[in-house]
Design an enzyme around this catalytic site. Structure first.
Site, PDB file in Angstrom:
ATOM      1  CD  GLU A   1      23.679  40.331  74.015  1.00  0.00           C
ATOM      2  OE1 GLU A   1      24.839  41.206  74.003  1.00  0.00           O
ATOM      3  OE2 GLU A   1      23.702  39.274  74.509  1.00  0.00           O
TER       4      GLU A   1
ATOM      5  CB  CYS B   1      20.935  30.085  81.500  1.00  0.00           C
ATOM      6  SG  CYS B   1      20.503  31.330  80.029  1.00  0.00           S
TER       7      CYS B   1
END
Ligand code: SAH
Length: 405
Positions: free
Chosen positions: A138, A176
């Site tokens: 992404e 994360c």
């Protein structure tokens, strides 16, 4: 805020607070959210070779080998690296036959957009890209100061691209989203540059930050080559480029010697090894003191002020004693304050996370404590948060599995 103080809130110095955190972290570990750190990327078919993967001399050799005159290399460079077009069939100053040949030989499609999400009235755009082998990455383009769009913020018009250096990440930081999915593979230089090219079609880029998926310094060779292409062939200013690292000390030193004055950001997240070992597992190998020393060396070698990234996690790393310890750590050893800037990032909770962002008043107090020591500090905005486009939310590779267990 309005909620009652938890027992761990404002815990006094020392053991008590640490015990609370240790329990919390242990729970995380037991839930299987802590993965091993992985450096080696699994073997697979390499991405097709792209013009951007070749060194300047290799590009010349390639056009000669294709039976073309040498000057075509410079012409192709100008189109790919300096224009907004990445479609050779439209580069009309090249003979038609040449265009088809080079499109086939040097410009394979590396990124296919799979999904585009927007926020902030269209000024934040997150794109999910599929790579040739089905892996996903992404990137997020954020435009600021767009006339007539208050949600894009004020000030001069600018655009920041946050992009990826690996599909997935092997650093296993438990807070994360990318870290939870593990490492799929390194991106090629062509794949890294292609993200920049795609964004440059949509906006004039003022900043590019390697803060998307992956640990850039674990993909060192290709990342440095990409930086050279960006600052050289593409003409981006090194000042507008930031490389963010978990703190791979030998690579930080190597980068300092590359003669590329890009900004280095170091993801510290804790001023003490005990907590950092849990938040940033590679700390077991390169500890806090060594990481901060390497960051300071980077400043001395390049003259570029280093950013220290610190995700503010409620009751985990946001206590006043840790703010003080962070200030001590940064200004210690006679380093002073001019070399560093602290970026506080309110935690963007990942799906299923037990952790959340600090209370605003704790974040404010953390800022005050650093400012009192004259450490430059800002709280990062959480642009793109609602489309999972903010720091640490990129998790393309594992998304199909989320919620299905
Ligand atoms: N591997 C690099 C780039 C990672 S992303 C690095 O570690 O620096 C950029 C920043 O986002 C890092 O500082 C990272 O620690 C931070 N981050 C990751 N997850 C986050 C989350 N859920 N909330 C806030 N920041 C996060």
């Amino acid at each position: 805020m309005t909620e009652p103080d938890a027992a761990g809130d404002r815990a006094p110095e020392g053991l008590e607070a640490r015990d609370v955190e240790a329990d919390e972290l242990e729970r995380h570990a037991r839930e299987g959210r802590v993965r091993p750190v992985v450096f080696k990327t699994p073997a697979g078919p390499p991405p097709p070779t792209h013009w951007a993967d070749l060194k300047a001399s290799e590009r010349v050799a390639a056009v000669l080998a294709a039976g073309l005159p040498k000057f075509r290399a410079a012409q192709i460079d100008r189109h790919y690296f300096r224009s907004n077009s990445d479609d050779p069939t439209r580069w009309t100053d090249l003979p038609l036959a040449v265009r088809t040949d080079i499109a086939r030989d040097f410009f394979p499609r590396l990124l296919t957009p799979i999904r585009v999400q927007t926020a902030d009235a269209g000024t934040t755009v997150k794109t999910l890209w599929r790579l040739h082998d089905g892996n996903m990455v992404e990137s997020v383009l954020m435009r600021y100061g767009v006339p007539g769009v208050p949600s894009s913020g004020s000030g001069r018009q600018r655009a920041t691209l946050c992009f990826s250096s690996q599909a997935g990440c092997g650093m296993a930081c438990p807070f994360c989203a990318t870290g939870q999915g593990g490492l799929r593979r390194n991106l090629s230089t062509g794949e890294i540059i292609a993200q920049v090219k795609e964004a440059a079609k949509a906006a004039k880029l003022t900043n590019v930050v390697l803060m998307g998926m992956g640990e850039p310094l674990a993909n060192y060779k290709r990342v440095v080559r990409s930086l050279r292409v960006m600052t050289g062939e593409m003409g981006l200013s090194a000042r507008g480029i930031t490389v963010s690292t978990v703190g791979l000390v030998p690579r930080m030193r190597e980068l300092a010697a590359e003669g590329l004055p890009v900004t280095l950001a170091v993801s510290l997240h804790a001023p003490d090894d005990e907590l950092r070992n849990a938040l940033v597992p590679v700390n077991e190998r390169f500890g806090v003191a060594e990481v901060v020393e390497a960051a300071h060396e980077y400043f001395r070698a390049t003259g570029r002020r280093v950013s220290i990234e610190y995700a503010l996690i409620r009751d985990v790393n946001d206590q006043t004693f840790r703010a003080d310890a962070l200030a001590d750590l940064l200004v210690g050893h006679g380093r002073g304050t001019g070399w560093v800037h602290v970026n506080l990032i309110p935690l963007n909770p990942t799906p299923g996370s037990k952790w959340t962002a600090s209370r605003p008043r704790d974040a404010d107090e953390f800022v005050r404590r650093l400012e009192r020591r004259r450490v430059a500090v800002t709280i990062r905005d959480t642009r793109g948060r609602e489309i999972d486009g903010a720091c640490g939310q990129l998790a393309a590779a594992e998304r199909p599995g989320v919620g299905s267990d």
